[in-house]
Design a protein around this motif. Structure first.
Motif, PDB file in Angstrom:
ATOM      1  N   THR A  18       4.022 -10.219  20.571  1.00  0.00           N
ATOM      2  CA  THR A  18       4.085  -9.460  19.327  1.00  0.00           C
ATOM      3  C   THR A  18       2.700  -8.936  18.944  1.00  0.00           C
ATOM      4  O   THR A  18       2.576  -7.847  18.405  1.00  0.00           O
ATOM      5  N   ARG A  22      -1.563 -15.011  23.685  1.00  0.00           N
ATOM      6  CA  ARG A  22      -1.861 -16.258  22.972  1.00  0.00           C
ATOM      7  C   ARG A  22      -1.514 -17.455  23.821  1.00  0.00           C
ATOM      8  O   ARG A  22      -0.588 -17.397  24.633  1.00  0.00           O
ATOM      9  N   SER A  76      -4.502 -16.292  15.055  1.00  0.00           N
ATOM     10  CA  SER A  76      -3.932 -16.046  13.732  1.00  0.00           C
ATOM     11  C   SER A  76      -3.372 -17.299  13.053  1.00  0.00           C
ATOM     12  O   SER A  76      -4.107 -18.225  12.776  1.00  0.00           O
ATOM     13  N   HIS A  77      -2.037 -17.333  12.849  1.00  0.00           N
ATOM     14  CA  HIS A  77      -1.436 -18.440  12.102  1.00  0.00           C
ATOM     15  C   HIS A  77      -1.200 -19.670  12.970  1.00  0.00           C
ATOM     16  O   HIS A  77      -0.830 -20.717  12.466  1.00  0.00           O
ATOM     17  N   LYS A  86      -6.317  -9.987  20.405  1.00  0.00           N
ATOM     18  CA  LYS A  86      -5.640  -8.782  19.933  1.00  0.00           C
ATOM     19  C   LYS A  86      -6.567  -7.623  20.291  1.00  0.00           C
ATOM     20  O   LYS A  86      -7.721  -7.604  19.842  1.00  0.00           O
ATOM     21  N   GLU A 454       6.441  -6.832   6.632  1.00  0.00           N
ATOM     22  CA  GLU A 454       7.318  -7.893   7.119  1.00  0.00           C
ATOM     23  C   GLU A 454       7.341  -8.966   6.029  1.00  0.00           C
ATOM     24  O   GLU A 454       6.324  -9.170   5.355  1.00  0.00           O
ATOM     25  N   ASN A 456       6.891 -11.936   6.206  1.00  0.00           N
ATOM     26  CA  ASN A 456       5.826 -12.933   6.376  1.00  0.00           C
ATOM     27  C   ASN A 456       4.479 -12.468   5.822  1.00  0.00           C
ATOM     28  O   ASN A 456       3.487 -13.194   5.915  1.00  0.00           O
ATOM     29  N   ARG A 589      15.858 -14.999  17.911  1.00  0.00           N
ATOM     30  CA  ARG A 589      15.004 -14.272  18.860  1.00  0.00           C
ATOM     31  C   ARG A 589      13.857 -15.169  19.319  1.00  0.00           C
ATOM     32  O   ARG A 589      13.438 -16.082  18.578  1.00  0.00           O
ATOM     33  N   SER A 591      10.126 -16.038  19.792  1.00  0.00           N
ATOM     34  CA  SER A 591       8.872 -15.598  19.167  1.00  0.00           C
ATOM     35  C   SER A 591       8.002 -14.912  20.207  1.00  0.00           C
ATOM     36  O   SER A 591       8.012 -15.277  21.376  1.00  0.00           O
ATOM     37  N   GLY A 592       7.236 -13.937  19.756  1.00  0.00           N
ATOM     38  CA  GLY A 592       6.277 -13.276  20.642  1.00  0.00           C
ATOM     39  C   GLY A 592       4.878 -13.826  20.458  1.00  0.00           C
ATOM     40  O   GLY A 592       3.919 -13.291  21.007  1.00  0.00           O
ATOM     41  N   THR A 593       4.745 -14.895  19.673  1.00  0.00           N
ATOM     42  CA  THR A 593       3.411 -15.466  19.468  1.00  0.00           C
ATOM     43  C   THR A 593       3.358 -16.966  19.724  1.00  0.00           C
ATOM     44  O   THR A 593       2.283 -17.526  19.832  1.00  0.00           O
ATOM     45  N   ARG A 598      13.024 -18.414  17.127  1.00  0.00           N
ATOM     46  CA  ARG A 598      13.139 -18.319  15.673  1.00  0.00           C
ATOM     47  C   ARG A 598      14.596 -18.086  15.281  1.00  0.00           C
ATOM     48  O   ARG A 598      15.273 -17.242  15.871  1.00  0.00           O
TER      49      ARG A 598
HETATM   50  C1  G16 Z   1       1.901 -11.468  14.535  1.00  0.00           C
HETATM   51  C2  G16 Z   1       2.359 -10.038  14.365  1.00  0.00           C
HETATM   52  C3  G16 Z   1       3.389  -9.925  13.272  1.00  0.00           C
HETATM   53  C4  G16 Z   1       4.534 -10.905  13.507  1.00  0.00           C
HETATM   54  C5  G16 Z   1       3.995 -12.314  13.729  1.00  0.00           C
HETATM   55  C6  G16 Z   1       5.081 -13.284  14.154  1.00  0.00           C
HETATM   56  O1  G16 Z   1       1.259 -11.895  13.373  1.00  0.00           O
HETATM   57  O2  G16 Z   1       1.244  -9.204  14.072  1.00  0.00           O
HETATM   58  O3  G16 Z   1       3.849  -8.604  13.208  1.00  0.00           O
HETATM   59  O4  G16 Z   1       5.406 -10.908  12.430  1.00  0.00           O
HETATM   60  O5  G16 Z   1       3.029 -12.294  14.767  1.00  0.00           O
HETATM   61  O6  G16 Z   1       5.657 -12.822  15.352  1.00  0.00           O
HETATM   62  P1  G16 Z   1       6.720 -13.641  16.159  1.00  0.00           P
HETATM   63  O7  G16 Z   1       7.900 -13.777  15.261  1.00  0.00           O
HETATM   64  O8  G16 Z   1       7.009 -12.808  17.371  1.00  0.00           O
HETATM   65  O9  G16 Z   1       6.113 -14.977  16.472  1.00  0.00           O
HETATM   66  P2  G16 Z   1       0.011 -12.889  13.382  1.00  0.00           P
HETATM   67  O10 G16 Z   1      -0.388 -12.991  11.963  1.00  0.00           O
HETATM   68  O11 G16 Z   1       0.505 -14.195  13.945  1.00  0.00           O
HETATM   69  O12 G16 Z   1      -0.988 -12.237  14.258  1.00  0.00           O
END
Ligand code: G16
Length: 629
Positions: A18, A22, A76-77, A86, A454, A456, A589, A591-593, A598
């Motif tokens: 996303t 990571r 990030s989080h 990024k 979003e 979040n 779905r 997660s992409g991070t 999720r």
């Molecule tokens: C990144 C993306 C956001 C996304 C979030 C969670 O945020 O920039 O657009 O909403 O990840 O993504 P996923 O649901 O795929 O885990 P951040 O703040 O983690 O860089």
């Protein structure tokens, strides 16, 4: 450093998710990924230098503009043991998809130095990075920013090595002729900064010309300090121009900001120091322990507050004992924000990205409609040439609460009704994109004013009209909106800029957080869950609404569960203006991070949503993790 000392990629199957790469960064596991991100960033910057030289020759005459790419070291989080990258594209936005793919290829297939060399040559060929560009790469730079994780400085050094090695390798490929001087491709580390500040630096620098003596580090530091000045100046002006300005200092609102012990803390501290005593907001910063990596995002920050509907643990302030009436939480790299308050000591009211988008769209559309009233009797005949209705676009993801979406549709309808008897001045579109700022941003840029959020807490207001319209149109943008445009980060969603932007709007309306919370819509009960499974990529979905396609067994189970609760007796409308309560929704779905699945469930009343979420979670575990008890 030659390509022969390349660190291996220690994590398999990485994707540019996303928001970049990571993973767990302990024991140097991400060094190889950092190195390859440096390689890609250098190539991307060189390709931009080539494009500027050939496609925009007029810029050559006026003095060259910078060709810049950024790499932010952050997860990030995510927890502090993780890290990631990024890549900020040359326009200050998210990396173009074609280049994402190059990055993935390099990370997953560039095992040895020879593989990397081959891929480098391939990309240089496809992207027409000529030897002239490689040798004369002055005014070309890779900017590295980092969050406060302990692994960030060393990963930043690996990015540096990768970028420098790529430029050197390509020069060597030219037979050793014209090896670049030290200043040819500059690779500079700006140190700890927020992700949005790095985006801003790239966005701003590529609008500037460079001189042969220009140093990228000096230029980056100058634009980063300009970013802070710009925010403070616009916020002071926006909050001074309201009718209530000048009220006694006792009327000041205290805003407590949880900085997640991350990169937002030093930035916000500097901004607050520059605010005048007359500012109607007094900021109290908590969770500012940036030197203490263990506390980063730990029971605090935007993600924690939004997902758990729980106030952050406060490590460094007596405020923990007196819940604030006005508070916000940033995440580790300060690109997202959620707000909250406590109506009673033990309750928390959350104002997430849905509330932000509703407030901002309401404000923007209201200002444009009001401006057309002021124009008085404009007709198609006397409308100034080149002027057409403002196209306002709202981009959301499927995670947006149905009540927020219904509010925006009501706003669109009321906007149409108000303009039925005159020349329309505003149109409002509501569109959906897949999760991820990169998808939302592309959609929002299609409009004169694009607003994306979003739930979040990621999002911003984009003002493409200020870059592309004829100047006549710019003059007609109401002053209040011109001020907002100066508060929004023009490159990307920005938690710190949004904090000031939202407070400026609330101040203009004379609204408290509680008034904002009650005024626009009441969210339907929603439940978030996350599940760790052996392979989250077994889940296949389609489209921005995440229609579940695979595994079929999971799809069938979820359909049955949703049908069972849909057949339940009708529920009272949740908002007086809603004709009927929308049907229960389930999103699943990968997660992409993070290495998780999720689950999002929306249904009313709350116990029904909780039960449905628990049943869906059971189904996910049963089908994707059969060995779990
Ligand atoms: C990144 C993306 C956001 C996304 C979030 C969670 O945020 O920039 O657009 O909403 O990840 O993504 P996923 O649901 O795929 O885990 P951040 O703040 O983690 O860089």
């Amino acid at each position: 450093m030659p390509l022969t000392q390349v660190p291996p990629v220690a994590i398999g199957g990485l994707v540019y998710g996303t928001a970049g790469f990571r993973g767990n960064a302990e024991d140097g596991r991400l060094d190889g990924v950092a190195y390859r991100c440096g390689v890609i960033a250098a190539l991307r910057a060189l390709s931009e230098r080539g494009r500027l030289g050939t496609v925009e020759p007029e810029k050559r005459q006026a003095g060259q503009v910078w060709a810049i790419v950024g790499v932010m070291v952050t997860a990030s989080h995510n927890p502090s043991c993780d890290n990631g990258f990024k890549i900020v594209d040359c326009d200050g936005g998210m990396l173009e998809r074609r280049w994402e793919q190059y990055a993935v290829d390099l990370v997953t297939r560039g095992h040895r130095a020879e593989d990397i060399g081959r891929q480098l040559q391939h990309i240089a060929g496809v992207e027409q990075i000529s030897s002239t560009v490689i040798v004369n790469a002055r005014g070309t730079a890779v900017l590295i920013g980092q969050d406060t994780r302990t692994t960030s400085p060393s990963l930043a050094r690996w990015i540096h090595r990768g970028a420098a090695a790529a430029a050197e390798y390509l020069c060597r490929d030219e037979g050793g002729v014209g090896r670049p001087s030290a200043s040819s491709l500059q690779v500079v580390d700006v140190g700890v900064c927020s992700t949005p500040a790095l985006h801003y630096a790239v966005w701003r620098m590529q609008r500037e010309t460079w001189r042969p003596s220009s140093q990228a580090l000096d230029a980056a530091e100058r634009v980063l300090s300009e970013y802070e000045e710009r925010l403070v100046a616009a916020f002071v002006q926006a909050t001074a121009s309201s009718p209530a300005a000048g009220d006694a200092a006792s009327a000041r609102t205290t805003m407590v900001v949880d900085c997640a012990n991350g990169a937002g803390a030093p930035l916000l501290q500097r901004l607050c120091e520059r605010l005048p005593p007359a500012c109607p907001y007094r900021f109290v910063l908590v969770n500012t322990a940036v030197g203490d990596a263990d506390h980063l995002n730990e029971r605090c920050g935007a993600d924690y507050v939004q997902r758990n509907r729980q106030a952050p643990a406060v490590w460094d302030s007596p405020l923990a004992r007196s819940p604030p009436e006005c508070a916000g939480s940033l995440d580790g790299d300060a690109d997202r924000l959620v707000c909250f308050f406590h109506p009673t000591p033990n309750a928390l009211c959350l104002l997430d990205g849905d509330h932000m988008v509703a407030l901002l769209v309401d404000f923007v559309v209201g200002a444009l409609l009001h401006a057309s009233d002021d124009d008085g009797g404009e007709t198609v005949a006397n409308r100034p040439e080149g002027r057409r209705p403002w196209r306002v676009g709202v981009a959301l993801t499927a995670y947006s609460n149905a009540a927020c979406v219904a509010f925006l549709h009501r706003l669109r309808k009321s906007c149409e009704v108000q303009q039925q008897t005159r020349v329309p001045n505003v149109s409002l579109d509501i569109v959906f994109a897949e999760t991820g700022v990169k998808h939302l941003e592309r959609q929002a840029r299609e409009y004169d004013i694009g607003i994306y959020f979003e739930p979040n807490g990621h999002g911003t207001v984009l003002w493409p009209c200020l870059n592309t319209s004829p100047p006549a149109t710019q003059r007609h943008l109401p002053a209040a909106l011109q001020l907002l445009a100066r508060l929004a980060n023009p490159a990307i969603g920005d938690g710190v800029a949004n904090l000031l932007l939202l407070l400026a709007v609330l101040h203009a309306r004379q609204w408290s957080l509680a008034m904002w919370h009650d005024a626009l819509f009441t969210p339907l009960p929603a439940v978030h869950r996350t599940v760790r499974v052996p392979d989250r990529h077994l889940i296949v979905t389609r489209g921005a609404h995440y229609e579940l396609l695979q595994p079929e067994a999971l799809r069938d189970s979820v359909n049955q569960l949703v049908q069972a609760v849909s057949a339940a007796p009708p529920i009272e409308p949740h908002h007086p203006a809603d004709a009927a309560t929308p049907a229960p929704r389930v999103l699943i779905r990968p997660s992409g991070t993070e290495d998780i699945v999720r689950i999002y469930v929306e249904a009313s009343p709350k116990p029904l949503a909780e039960q449905l979420a628990a049943d869906v979670e059971d189904a996910v575990i049963r089908i994707l993790h059969p060995s779990m008890p």
